[in-house]
Motif scaffolding. Structure first.
Motif, PDB file in Angstrom:
ATOM      1  N   SER A  49      33.469 -15.782 -44.692  1.00 17.11           N
ATOM      2  CA  SER A  49      33.547 -17.242 -44.810  1.00 17.11           C
ATOM      3  C   SER A  49      33.316 -17.927 -43.460  1.00 17.11           C
ATOM      4  CB  SER A  49      34.937 -17.606 -45.349  1.00 17.11           C
ATOM      5  OG  SER A  49      35.146 -18.992 -45.346  1.00 17.11           O
ATOM      6  N   GLY A  52      32.649 -16.992 -39.199  1.00 14.69           N
ATOM      7  CA  GLY A  52      32.394 -15.543 -39.210  1.00 14.69           C
ATOM      8  C   GLY A  52      31.149 -15.206 -40.024  1.00 14.69           C
ATOM      9  N   ALA A  70      37.314  -8.531 -44.354  1.00 17.28           N
ATOM     10  CA  ALA A  70      38.154  -9.653 -44.833  1.00 17.28           C
ATOM     11  C   ALA A  70      38.965  -9.101 -46.000  1.00 17.28           C
ATOM     12  CB  ALA A  70      37.301 -10.836 -45.264  1.00 17.28           C
ATOM     13  N   ARG A  75      34.853 -12.474 -52.485  1.00 18.34           N
ATOM     14  CA  ARG A  75      34.224 -13.333 -51.456  1.00 18.34           C
ATOM     15  C   ARG A  75      33.381 -12.487 -50.498  1.00 18.34           C
ATOM     16  NH1 ARG A  75      38.758 -17.002 -51.051  1.00 18.34           N
ATOM     17  NH2 ARG A  75      39.474 -15.920 -49.189  1.00 18.34           N
ATOM     18  N   VAL A  99      40.160  -5.508 -46.033  1.00 17.10           N
ATOM     19  CA  VAL A  99      41.312  -5.091 -45.219  1.00 17.10           C
ATOM     20  C   VAL A  99      41.998  -6.324 -44.631  1.00 17.10           C
ATOM     21  CG1 VAL A  99      39.909  -4.833 -43.097  1.00 17.10           C
ATOM     22  CG2 VAL A  99      42.022  -3.546 -43.302  1.00 17.10           C
ATOM     23  N   ALA A 129      38.432 -13.618 -37.879  1.00 16.51           N
ATOM     24  CA  ALA A 129      39.473 -13.827 -38.902  1.00 16.51           C
ATOM     25  C   ALA A 129      40.577 -14.692 -38.295  1.00 16.51           C
ATOM     26  CB  ALA A 129      40.041 -12.495 -39.353  1.00 16.51           C
ATOM     27  N   GLY A 130      40.930 -15.736 -38.994  1.00 16.73           N
ATOM     28  CA  GLY A 130      41.968 -16.610 -38.458  1.00 16.73           C
ATOM     29  C   GLY A 130      42.342 -17.658 -39.474  1.00 16.73           C
ATOM     30  N   LYS A 197      45.877 -19.285 -30.070  1.00 13.87           N
ATOM     31  CA  LYS A 197      44.520 -19.337 -29.526  1.00 13.87           C
ATOM     32  C   LYS A 197      44.534 -19.253 -27.993  1.00 13.87           C
ATOM     33  CE  LYS A 197      42.362 -19.458 -33.442  1.00 13.87           C
ATOM     34  NZ  LYS A 197      41.477 -18.360 -33.860  1.00 13.87           N
ATOM     35  N   PRO A 223      35.290 -22.972 -30.448  1.00 18.51           N
ATOM     36  CA  PRO A 223      34.601 -23.931 -31.316  1.00 18.51           C
ATOM     37  C   PRO A 223      35.364 -25.244 -31.450  1.00 18.51           C
ATOM     38  CG  PRO A 223      34.942 -21.816 -32.434  1.00 18.51           C
ATOM     39  CD  PRO A 223      35.775 -21.796 -31.188  1.00 18.51           C
ATOM     40  N   PRO A 224      34.608 -26.345 -31.622  1.00 19.91           N
ATOM     41  CA  PRO A 224      35.245 -27.625 -31.986  1.00 19.91           C
ATOM     42  C   PRO A 224      35.492 -27.618 -33.490  1.00 19.91           C
ATOM     43  CG  PRO A 224      32.878 -27.900 -31.793  1.00 19.91           C
ATOM     44  CD  PRO A 224      33.154 -26.429 -31.555  1.00 19.91           C
ATOM     45  N   PRO A 229      35.185 -23.669 -45.052  1.00 24.39           N
ATOM     46  CA  PRO A 229      36.265 -23.720 -46.056  1.00 24.39           C
ATOM     47  C   PRO A 229      37.645 -23.762 -45.395  1.00 24.39           C
ATOM     48  CG  PRO A 229      34.597 -22.121 -46.691  1.00 24.39           C
ATOM     49  CD  PRO A 229      34.231 -22.570 -45.309  1.00 24.39           C
ATOM     50  N   PHE A 231      38.424 -25.141 -42.524  1.00 24.80           N
ATOM     51  CA  PHE A 231      38.628 -26.491 -41.980  1.00 24.80           C
ATOM     52  C   PHE A 231      38.981 -27.463 -43.118  1.00 24.80           C
ATOM     53  CE2 PHE A 231      36.770 -30.646 -40.735  1.00 24.80           C
ATOM     54  CZ  PHE A 231      37.579 -30.912 -39.635  1.00 24.80           C
TER      55      PHE A 231
HETATM   56  N1  LIG Z   1      36.624 -24.357 -38.648  1.00 26.16           N
HETATM   57  C1  LIG Z   1      37.065 -24.909 -37.518  1.00 26.16           C
HETATM   58  O1  LIG Z   1      37.107 -26.132 -37.378  1.00 26.16           O
HETATM   59  C2  LIG Z   1      37.504 -24.020 -36.388  1.00 26.16           C
HETATM   60  C3  LIG Z   1      37.598 -24.589 -35.108  1.00 26.16           C
HETATM   61  C4  LIG Z   1      37.996 -23.786 -34.057  1.00 26.16           C
HETATM   62  C5  LIG Z   1      38.268 -22.452 -34.260  1.00 26.16           C
HETATM   63  N2  LIG Z   1      38.166 -21.921 -35.513  1.00 26.16           N
HETATM   64  C6  LIG Z   1      38.480 -20.503 -35.679  1.00 26.16           C
HETATM   65  O2  LIG Z   1      37.334 -19.853 -36.183  1.00 26.16           O
HETATM   66  C7  LIG Z   1      37.724 -18.764 -37.003  1.00 26.16           C
HETATM   67  C8  LIG Z   1      37.062 -18.897 -38.359  1.00 26.16           C
HETATM   68  O3  LIG Z   1      37.495 -20.108 -38.942  1.00 26.16           O
HETATM   69  P1  LIG Z   1      36.824 -20.708 -40.249  1.00 26.16           P
HETATM   70  O4  LIG Z   1      37.090 -22.156 -40.231  1.00 26.16           O
HETATM   71  O5  LIG Z   1      35.453 -20.190 -40.353  1.00 26.16           O
HETATM   72  O6  LIG Z   1      37.790 -20.051 -41.361  1.00 26.16           O
HETATM   73  P2  LIG Z   1      37.590 -19.704 -42.915  1.00 26.16           P
HETATM   74  O7  LIG Z   1      36.414 -20.401 -43.481  1.00 26.16           O
HETATM   75  O8  LIG Z   1      38.917 -19.959 -43.538  1.00 26.16           O
HETATM   76  O9  LIG Z   1      37.341 -18.137 -42.875  1.00 26.16           O
HETATM   77  C9  LIG Z   1      38.356 -17.285 -42.452  1.00 26.16           C
HETATM   78  C10 LIG Z   1      37.931 -15.859 -42.657  1.00 26.16           C
HETATM   79  O10 LIG Z   1      38.940 -14.995 -42.145  1.00 26.16           O
HETATM   80  C11 LIG Z   1      39.338 -14.078 -43.184  1.00 26.16           C
HETATM   81  N3  LIG Z   1      40.740 -13.737 -42.960  1.00 26.16           N
HETATM   82  C12 LIG Z   1      41.796 -14.570 -42.854  1.00 26.16           C
HETATM   83  N4  LIG Z   1      42.926 -13.882 -42.673  1.00 26.16           N
HETATM   84  C13 LIG Z   1      42.571 -12.567 -42.647  1.00 26.16           C
HETATM   85  C14 LIG Z   1      43.283 -11.369 -42.495  1.00 26.16           C
HETATM   86  N5  LIG Z   1      44.615 -11.367 -42.325  1.00 26.16           N
HETATM   87  N6  LIG Z   1      42.609 -10.196 -42.510  1.00 26.16           N
HETATM   88  C15 LIG Z   1      41.268 -10.193 -42.683  1.00 26.16           C
HETATM   89  N7  LIG Z   1      40.539 -11.286 -42.831  1.00 26.16           N
HETATM   90  C16 LIG Z   1      41.181 -12.476 -42.822  1.00 26.16           C
HETATM   91  C17 LIG Z   1      39.070 -14.825 -44.498  1.00 26.16           C
HETATM   92  O11 LIG Z   1      38.890 -13.982 -45.607  1.00 26.16           O
HETATM   93  P3  LIG Z   1      40.119 -13.548 -46.583  1.00 26.16           P
HETATM   94  O12 LIG Z   1      40.973 -14.767 -46.759  1.00 26.16           O
HETATM   95  O13 LIG Z   1      39.459 -13.062 -47.828  1.00 26.16           O
HETATM   96  O14 LIG Z   1      40.833 -12.457 -45.868  1.00 26.16           O
HETATM   97  C18 LIG Z   1      37.738 -15.490 -44.128  1.00 26.16           C
HETATM   98  O15 LIG Z   1      36.687 -14.568 -44.222  1.00 26.16           O
HETATM   99  C19 LIG Z   1      39.243 -18.791 -37.070  1.00 26.16           C
HETATM  100  O16 LIG Z   1      39.771 -17.890 -36.136  1.00 26.16           O
HETATM  101  C20 LIG Z   1      39.578 -20.210 -36.677  1.00 26.16           C
HETATM  102  O17 LIG Z   1      40.854 -20.328 -36.116  1.00 26.16           O
HETATM  103  C21 LIG Z   1      37.788 -22.672 -36.587  1.00 26.16           C
END
Ligand SMILES: NC(=O)c1ccc[n+]([C@@H]2O[C@H](COP(=O)([O-])OP(=O)(O)OC[C@H]3O[C@@H](n4cnc5c(N)ncnc54)[C@H](OP(=O)(O)O)[C@@H]3O)[C@@H](O)[C@H]2O)c1
Length: 336
Positions: A49, A52, A70, A75, A99, A129-130, A197, A223-224, A229, A231
Motif C-alpha cells: 500500500s 511502499g 505486509a 492486499r 508477516v 511499514a508504518g 520517527k 516524506p511530507p 490509504p 493518510f
Molecule cells: N502518507 C503520509 O502522509 C506519510 C507521511 C510521512 C511518512 N509516512 C510513512 O510512510 C510509510 C508508509 O505510509 P503510507 O501512508 O504509505 O501507509 P499505508 O498506505 O497505510 O501502508 C502501510 C503499509 O504498511 C503495512 N503494515 C502496517 N503495519 C504492518 C506490520 N505490523 N507488519 C507488516 N506490514 C505492516 C500495511 O499492510 P498491512 O496492514 O496489510 O500489514 C501497508 O502495506 C509509513 O511508515 C508512514 O509512517 C507516510
C-alpha cells in the motif's frame, strides 16, 4: 600603505583557509557508487500500500526483483498484480510474504531467509511499514505509544537486523528507513508518532557509522503528507490544530515521493526530502548526520543560518494556530 598590505594579507589568509577547509571537507566526503537496480533484489516492508507500493513499482520499473512484506494477504496479491504490469523484462518476479514485521523477530528472520533463497541476497531493504495515531498527549492511550513504537521502530529494526550481516559480508547494500517530516519536527497531535520517527534517525546514524566501511549505505526518508490509504485513514481523526498546521504544505502523490526516495537511496544519500519545505527542513535538521557529497556539506554550512531564520516564521504561525484553536474552544465551552 601598510593597511593595504595588512588587508591583502588577511584576505590571502582567509582565502587560503577557505580553500584548505574545502579540501579537508572533500577528503571527508566520499560519494558512494550508485546501486544499479536492474537484477537487484529489493525487499519492501509495507509494500502492499501507499508509499511502499509506489517504491516497489519504481524499483520494478528499473528492472529489480521484488519481495513485498505486509500482513493482509489479499492486499499483497492485489499489489503484486499491479506492480507486475510495469515489468521491463520477462524474468522479473514479485514475491509476497504475509508477516507482521513488528512481532516475533525469529519469524521475520525466517521469512527474509526464505525470500533470499528464492530471489538471492537482498540488495536494498526499504522499511516502509508504518502507521499513525494522532491526538492530544493526554487523550492518547499509553497502549498507542507502545503499538506505534512497535510497528514504526521495531518493525524497521527487525528486517534490518535480519539482512545486515549478509550485506556486510557482500560489502554492498542499501537500507531505507521511511521516517516522516514529523520525524524532524515535533508537531501538535503527533506526540506518539513523532517519537517513533525521530527514533529511526538515531538508529540510522549509528548504523551508518558501523556499516560505511562495508560499502553499505543508509537513507532516512522524510516524506511530507502523501496521498495514501494510510493518510486517508489518519485524516479521519486528525485534530483541527494538526489539520490546519498540515495545510501549510501541499499533499504529495506517492509516486513522486517514491521516485525521490529510490533515487536518493540508490545514490547512497543519507537524508531524503521532498519539495522546497522538505529540503529546507532537511538542511536545518542535518546536525552531524553523514554527508555523501561536497555540495551537501557546503550547503549545510552556508544555508543553515538563513533557513533557521525562515523556520521561525513557520513555528510562530503554528503556535498561532494552536493558540487560536484554544481560545475558540474555550469560548464555545463557555457558551455551552
Ligand atoms: N502518507 C503520509 O502522509 C506519510 C507521511 C510521512 C511518512 N509516512 C510513512 O510512510 C510509510 C508508509 O505510509 P503510507 O501512508 O504509505 O501507509 P499505508 O498506505 O497505510 O501502508 C502501510 C503499509 O504498511 C503495512 N503494515 C502496517 N503495519 C504492518 C506490520 N505490523 N507488519 C507488516 N506490514 C505492516 C500495511 O499492510 P498491512 O496492514 O496489510 O500489514 C501497508 O502495506 C509509513 O511508515 C508512514 O509512517 C507516510
Amino acid at each position: 600603505m601598510p593597511w593595504v598590505a595588512l588587508l591583502l594579507a588577511v584576505g590571502g589568509v582567509a582565502l587560503l583557509s577557505a580553500f584548505l577547509l574545502l579540501l579537508y571537507l572533500a577528503s571527508l566526503v566520499t560519494s558512494p557508487k550508485p546501486l544499479a537496480l536492474s537484477g537487484a533484489h529489493v525487499v519492501v516492508t509495507g509494500g502492499s500500500s501507499g508509499i511502499g507500493k509506489s517504491i516497489a513499482v519504481e524499483c520494478f520499473k528499473q528492472g529489480a526483483f521484488i519481495t513485498l512484506l505486509a500482513r493482509n494477504e489479499s492486499r499483497l496479491l492485489e499489489a503484486k498484480k499491479e506492480i507486475e504490469k510495469y515489468a521491463v523484462n520477462d524474468k522479473q518476479v514479485v514475491h509476497c510474504i504475509s508477516v507482521d514485521v513488528s512481532k516475533d523477530y525469529a519469524n521475520v528472520e525466517r521469512v527474509l531467509k526464505q525470500a533470499q533463497e528464492k530471489l538471492g541476497p537482498v540488495d536494498m531493504l526499504v522499511n516502509s511499514a508504518g502507521t499513525s495515531v494522532t491526538g492530544k498527549f493526554e487523550d492518547l492511550n499509553t497502549k498507542n505509544f507502545e503499538e506505534l513504537m512497535s510497528v514504526n521502530y521495531l518493525g524497521s529494526v527487525y528486517p534490518t537486523h535480519a539482512v545486515i550481516t549478509t550485506m556486510k559480508e557482500r560489502r554492498m547494500g542499501r537500507i531505507v528507513f521511511v521516517s516522516s517530516q514529523a520525524g524532524q519536527l515535533g508537531l501538535f497531535g503527533y506526540t506518539a508518532y513523532s517519537a517513533t520517527k525521530f527514533a529511526l534517525r538515531g538508529l540510522a546514524e549509528a548504523l551508518q557509522m558501523e556499516v560505511k566501511p562495508y560499502n553499505v549505505y543508509i537513507t532516512v526518508a522524510y516524506p511530507p503528507d502523501t496521498d495514501t490509504p494510510g493518510f486517508a485513514e489518519e485524516s479521519k481523526t486528525k485534530l483541527l490544530e494538526t489539520r490546519l498546521i498540515s495545510e501549510a504544505s501541499p499533499v504529495c502523490k506517492p509516486d513522486h515521493v517514491a521516485r525521490i526516495i529510490v533515487k536518493d537511496a540508490t545514490q547512497g544519500k543519507f537524508g531524503s526530502s521532498v519539495g522546497t519545505d522538505g529540503h529546507m527542513l532537511n538542511v536545518i535538521t542535518t546536525g552531524m548526520s553523514p554527508m555523501t557529497s561536497l555540495g551537501e556539506a557546503l550547503e549545510a554550512i552556508i544555508c543553515t543560518g538563513f533557513f533557521r531564520l525562515l523556520s521561525h516564521y513557520y513555528t510562530a504561525s503554528f503556535d498561532n494556530i494552536v493558540r487560536r484553536c484554544m481560545i475558540q474552544k474555550e469560548k464555545s465551552e463557555k457558551m455551552d
